[in-house]
Design a protein around this motif. Structure first.
Motif, PDB file in Angstrom:
ATOM      1  N   ALA A 134       2.771  -7.268   7.879  1.00 12.30           N
ATOM      2  CA  ALA A 134       3.389  -6.124   8.540  1.00 12.30           C
ATOM      3  C   ALA A 134       2.848  -6.046   9.964  1.00 12.30           C
ATOM      4  CB  ALA A 134       3.066  -4.843   7.782  1.00 12.30           C
ATOM      5  N   ASP A 135       3.679  -5.579  10.867  1.00  9.05           N
ATOM      6  CA  ASP A 135       3.242  -5.477  12.269  1.00  9.05           C
ATOM      7  C   ASP A 135       2.002  -4.602  12.410  1.00  9.05           C
ATOM      8  OD1 ASP A 135       6.595  -5.461  13.709  1.00  9.05           O
ATOM      9  OD2 ASP A 135       5.280  -7.108  13.106  1.00  9.05           O
ATOM     10  N   SER A 136       1.884  -3.604  11.556  1.00  8.64           N
ATOM     11  CA  SER A 136       0.776  -2.653  11.664  1.00  8.64           C
ATOM     12  C   SER A 136      -0.579  -3.260  11.330  1.00  8.64           C
ATOM     13  CB  SER A 136       1.032  -1.450  10.762  1.00  8.64           C
ATOM     14  OG  SER A 136       1.177  -1.864   9.415  1.00  8.64           O
ATOM     15  N   VAL A 137      -0.593  -4.407  10.643  1.00 11.62           N
ATOM     16  CA  VAL A 137      -1.866  -5.014  10.251  1.00 11.62           C
ATOM     17  C   VAL A 137      -2.063  -6.396  10.852  1.00 11.62           C
ATOM     18  CG1 VAL A 137      -1.772  -3.749   8.076  1.00 11.62           C
ATOM     19  CG2 VAL A 137      -1.078  -6.154   8.119  1.00 11.62           C
ATOM     20  N   LYS A 138      -1.060  -6.913  11.520  1.00 10.59           N
ATOM     21  CA  LYS A 138      -1.131  -8.261  12.081  1.00 10.59           C
ATOM     22  C   LYS A 138      -2.306  -8.365  13.050  1.00 10.59           C
ATOM     23  CE  LYS A 138       2.925  -9.869  12.451  1.00 10.59           C
ATOM     24  NZ  LYS A 138       4.317 -10.123  12.909  1.00 10.59           N
ATOM     25  N   SER A 142       7.658 -13.205   0.570  1.00 15.08           N
ATOM     26  CA  SER A 142       8.665 -12.155   0.507  1.00 15.08           C
ATOM     27  C   SER A 142       8.082 -10.855   1.019  1.00 15.08           C
ATOM     28  CB  SER A 142       9.169 -11.961  -0.919  1.00 15.08           C
ATOM     29  OG  SER A 142       9.996 -10.818  -0.983  1.00 15.08           O
ATOM     30  N   TYR A 143       8.882 -10.126   1.773  1.00 12.55           N
ATOM     31  CA  TYR A 143       8.458  -8.870   2.358  1.00 12.55           C
ATOM     32  C   TYR A 143       8.974  -7.658   1.575  1.00 12.55           C
ATOM     33  CZ  TYR A 143       7.488 -11.842   6.412  1.00 12.55           C
ATOM     34  OH  TYR A 143       7.008 -12.822   7.247  1.00 12.55           O
ATOM     35  N   TYR A 144       9.715  -7.889   0.511  1.00 10.92           N
ATOM     36  CA  TYR A 144      10.425  -6.824  -0.182  1.00 10.92           C
ATOM     37  C   TYR A 144       9.867  -6.587  -1.572  1.00 10.92           C
ATOM     38  CZ  TYR A 144      13.439  -8.022   3.674  1.00 10.92           C
ATOM     39  OH  TYR A 144      13.912  -8.296   4.928  1.00 10.92           O
ATOM     40  N   SER A 145       9.530  -5.338  -1.873  1.00 14.87           N
ATOM     41  CA  SER A 145       8.885  -5.008  -3.135  1.00 14.87           C
ATOM     42  C   SER A 145       9.759  -5.323  -4.338  1.00 14.87           C
ATOM     43  CB  SER A 145       8.483  -3.537  -3.151  1.00 14.87           C
ATOM     44  OG  SER A 145       9.606  -2.707  -3.018  1.00 14.87           O
ATOM     45  N   ASN A 146      11.083  -5.261  -4.181  1.00 17.28           N
ATOM     46  CA  ASN A 146      11.952  -5.514  -5.336  1.00 17.28           C
ATOM     47  C   ASN A 146      12.006  -6.983  -5.742  1.00 17.28           C
ATOM     48  OD1 ASN A 146      13.499  -6.522  -3.263  1.00 17.28           O
ATOM     49  ND2 ASN A 146      15.277  -5.219  -3.635  1.00 17.28           N
ATOM     50  N   GLU A 147      11.332  -7.840  -4.990  1.00 17.32           N
ATOM     51  CA  GLU A 147      11.265  -9.255  -5.346  1.00 17.32           C
ATOM     52  C   GLU A 147       9.964  -9.593  -6.068  1.00 17.32           C
ATOM     53  OE1 GLU A 147      14.098 -10.719  -1.628  1.00 17.32           O
ATOM     54  OE2 GLU A 147      12.190 -11.705  -2.004  1.00 17.32           O
ATOM     55  N   TYR A 148       9.161  -8.593  -6.341  1.00 14.75           N
ATOM     56  CA  TYR A 148       7.894  -8.785  -7.034  1.00 14.75           C
ATOM     57  C   TYR A 148       8.029  -8.258  -8.466  1.00 14.75           C
ATOM     58  CZ  TYR A 148       5.746 -10.041  -2.629  1.00 14.75           C
ATOM     59  OH  TYR A 148       5.427 -10.676  -1.455  1.00 14.75           O
ATOM     60  N   ASP A 149       7.576  -9.071  -9.402  1.00 16.46           N
ATOM     61  CA  ASP A 149       7.774  -8.745 -10.816  1.00 16.46           C
ATOM     62  C   ASP A 149       6.589  -8.036 -11.449  1.00 16.46           C
ATOM     63  OD1 ASP A 149       9.529 -11.874 -11.412  1.00 16.46           O
ATOM     64  OD2 ASP A 149      10.295  -9.898 -10.858  1.00 16.46           O
ATOM     65  N   TYR A 150       5.373  -8.342 -11.003  1.00 16.13           N
ATOM     66  CA  TYR A 150       4.177  -7.805 -11.636  1.00 16.13           C
ATOM     67  C   TYR A 150       3.308  -7.104 -10.590  1.00 16.13           C
ATOM     68  CZ  TYR A 150       5.577 -10.960 -15.357  1.00 16.13           C
ATOM     69  OH  TYR A 150       6.291 -11.597 -16.333  1.00 16.13           O
ATOM     70  N   TYR A 203      -2.088  -2.273  -3.581  1.00 14.23           N
ATOM     71  CA  TYR A 203      -1.623  -2.942  -4.796  1.00 14.23           C
ATOM     72  C   TYR A 203      -1.402  -4.425  -4.522  1.00 14.23           C
ATOM     73  CZ  TYR A 203      -0.327   1.836  -6.147  1.00 14.23           C
ATOM     74  OH  TYR A 203      -0.329   3.176  -6.439  1.00 14.23           O
ATOM     75  N   CYS A 204      -1.793  -5.255  -5.481  1.00 16.18           N
ATOM     76  CA  CYS A 204      -1.392  -6.653  -5.403  1.00 16.18           C
ATOM     77  C   CYS A 204      -0.203  -6.857  -6.343  1.00 16.18           C
ATOM     78  CB  CYS A 204      -2.530  -7.599  -5.748  1.00 16.18           C
ATOM     79  SG  CYS A 204      -3.044  -7.634  -7.464  1.00 16.18           S
ATOM     80  N   ALA A 205       0.573  -7.882  -6.034  1.00 14.84           N
ATOM     81  CA  ALA A 205       1.794  -8.121  -6.798  1.00 14.84           C
ATOM     82  C   ALA A 205       2.128  -9.603  -6.797  1.00 14.84           C
ATOM     83  CB  ALA A 205       2.948  -7.322  -6.197  1.00 14.84           C
ATOM     84  N   ARG A 209       0.836  -1.194   0.000  1.00 11.99           N
ATOM     85  CA  ARG A 209       0.000   0.000   0.000  1.00 11.99           C
ATOM     86  C   ARG A 209       0.871   1.245   0.000  1.00 11.99           C
ATOM     87  NH1 ARG A 209      -2.562  -0.448   6.151  1.00 11.99           N
ATOM     88  NH2 ARG A 209      -0.659   0.138   7.292  1.00 11.99           N
ATOM     89  N   GLN A 210       0.279   2.329  -0.496  1.00 15.25           N
ATOM     90  CA  GLN A 210       0.983   3.608  -0.529  1.00 15.25           C
ATOM     91  C   GLN A 210       0.025   4.719  -0.142  1.00 15.25           C
ATOM     92  OE1 GLN A 210       2.975   4.550  -4.230  1.00 15.25           O
ATOM     93  NE2 GLN A 210       4.310   6.011  -3.200  1.00 15.25           N
ATOM     94  N   ALA A 211       0.343   5.372   0.952  1.00 17.44           N
ATOM     95  CA  ALA A 211      -0.445   6.507   1.423  1.00 17.44           C
ATOM     96  C   ALA A 211       0.097   7.790   0.803  1.00 17.44           C
ATOM     97  CB  ALA A 211      -0.387   6.576   2.947  1.00 17.44           C
ATOM     98  N   PRO A 212      -0.714   8.841   0.734  1.00 17.54           N
ATOM     99  CA  PRO A 212      -0.252  10.103   0.149  1.00 17.54           C
ATOM    100  C   PRO A 212       1.002  10.623   0.842  1.00 17.54           C
ATOM    101  CG  PRO A 212      -2.619  10.149   0.464  1.00 17.54           C
ATOM    102  CD  PRO A 212      -2.127   8.901   1.127  1.00 17.54           C
ATOM    103  N   GLY A 213       2.004  10.962   0.046  1.00 17.01           N
ATOM    104  CA  GLY A 213       3.228  11.513   0.592  1.00 17.01           C
ATOM    105  C   GLY A 213       4.158  10.504   1.225  1.00 17.01           C
ATOM    106  N   LYS A 214       3.817   9.216   1.124  1.00 18.29           N
ATOM    107  CA  LYS A 214       4.644   8.183   1.742  1.00 18.29           C
ATOM    108  C   LYS A 214       5.095   7.174   0.694  1.00 18.29           C
ATOM    109  CE  LYS A 214       2.653   8.426   6.386  1.00 18.29           C
ATOM    110  NZ  LYS A 214       2.088   7.643   7.511  1.00 18.29           N
ATOM    111  N   GLU A 215       6.112   6.411   1.054  1.00 15.04           N
ATOM    112  CA  GLU A 215       6.599   5.370   0.162  1.00 15.04           C
ATOM    113  C   GLU A 215       5.676   4.148   0.227  1.00 15.04           C
ATOM    114  OE1 GLU A 215      11.391   6.374   0.285  1.00 15.04           O
ATOM    115  OE2 GLU A 215      10.649   4.438   0.947  1.00 15.04           O
ATOM    116  N   ARG A 216       5.736   3.346  -0.828  1.00 16.72           N
ATOM    117  CA  ARG A 216       4.977   2.107  -0.842  1.00 16.72           C
ATOM    118  C   ARG A 216       5.498   1.186   0.255  1.00 16.72           C
ATOM    119  NH1 ARG A 216       4.003  -0.762  -6.558  1.00 16.72           N
ATOM    120  NH2 ARG A 216       3.302   1.374  -6.915  1.00 16.72           N
ATOM    121  N   GLU A 217       4.588   0.543   0.974  1.00 18.75           N
ATOM    122  CA  GLU A 217       5.004  -0.326   2.068  1.00 18.75           C
ATOM    123  C   GLU A 217       4.338  -1.697   1.969  1.00 18.75           C
ATOM    124  OE1 GLU A 217       3.879   1.243   5.879  1.00 18.75           O
ATOM    125  OE2 GLU A 217       1.733   1.049   5.493  1.00 18.75           O
ATOM    126  N   PHE A 218       5.034  -2.666   2.496  1.00 14.52           N
ATOM    127  CA  PHE A 218       4.552  -4.042   2.519  1.00 14.52           C
ATOM    128  C   PHE A 218       3.363  -4.169   3.468  1.00 14.52           C
ATOM    129  CE2 PHE A 218       4.526  -8.540   2.829  1.00 14.52           C
ATOM    130  CZ  PHE A 218       4.414  -8.855   4.173  1.00 14.52           C
TER     131      PHE A 218
END
Length: 124
Positions: A61-65, A105-113, A95-97, A38-47
């Motif tokens: 993520a701890d914030s949604v567990k 995987s917890y890292y966005s750079n490991e997702y291709d689509y 976003y789904c990926a 997810r990506q909130a306004p003004g923030k980076e995309r987060e897992f």
């Protein structure tokens, strides 16, 4: 090539629930892990959450567990995110990926689509 389309976003009051869906087409994704970001306004995309190819392993993520649950239906080539007890800080584009491996995987750079995203707004 994989196309991903998210749906189910909208406006909900704090404490409410939403269920996001992600439909995959173009090729089967059942061999790969998938995730929600997810990506909130003004923030980076987060897992947010991830699930292995067969659904046996998940990560959050701890914030949604304890509030969000990720699941998938490989027969339908679909991914889901059940969100409960929602908070204003959950407001974001979701976003789904699809990962390039079968394990979580917890890292966005490991997702291709990636999908185009669906807006979720939680009012206080």
């Amino acid at each position: 090539q994989v196309q991903l389309v998210e749906s189910g976003g909208g406006l909900v009051q704090a404490g409410g629930s939403l269920r996001l869906s992600c439909a995959a087409s173009g090729t089967t994704v059942r061999r790969y892990a998938m995730g929600w970001f997810r990506q909130a306004p003004g923030k980076e995309r987060e897992f947010v959450a991830t699930i292995s190819w067969n659904g046996d392993s998940t990560g959050y993520a701890d914030s949604v567990k304890g509030r969000f649950t990720i699941s998938r239906d490989n027969a339908e080539n679909a991914l889901y995110l059940q969100m409960s007890n929602m908070k204003p800080e959950d407001t974001a584009v979701y976003y789904c990926a699809v990962d390039h491996s079968p394990t979580i995987s917890y890292y966005s750079n490991e997702y291709d689509y990636w999908g185009q995203g669906t807006q979720v707004t939680v009012s206080s």
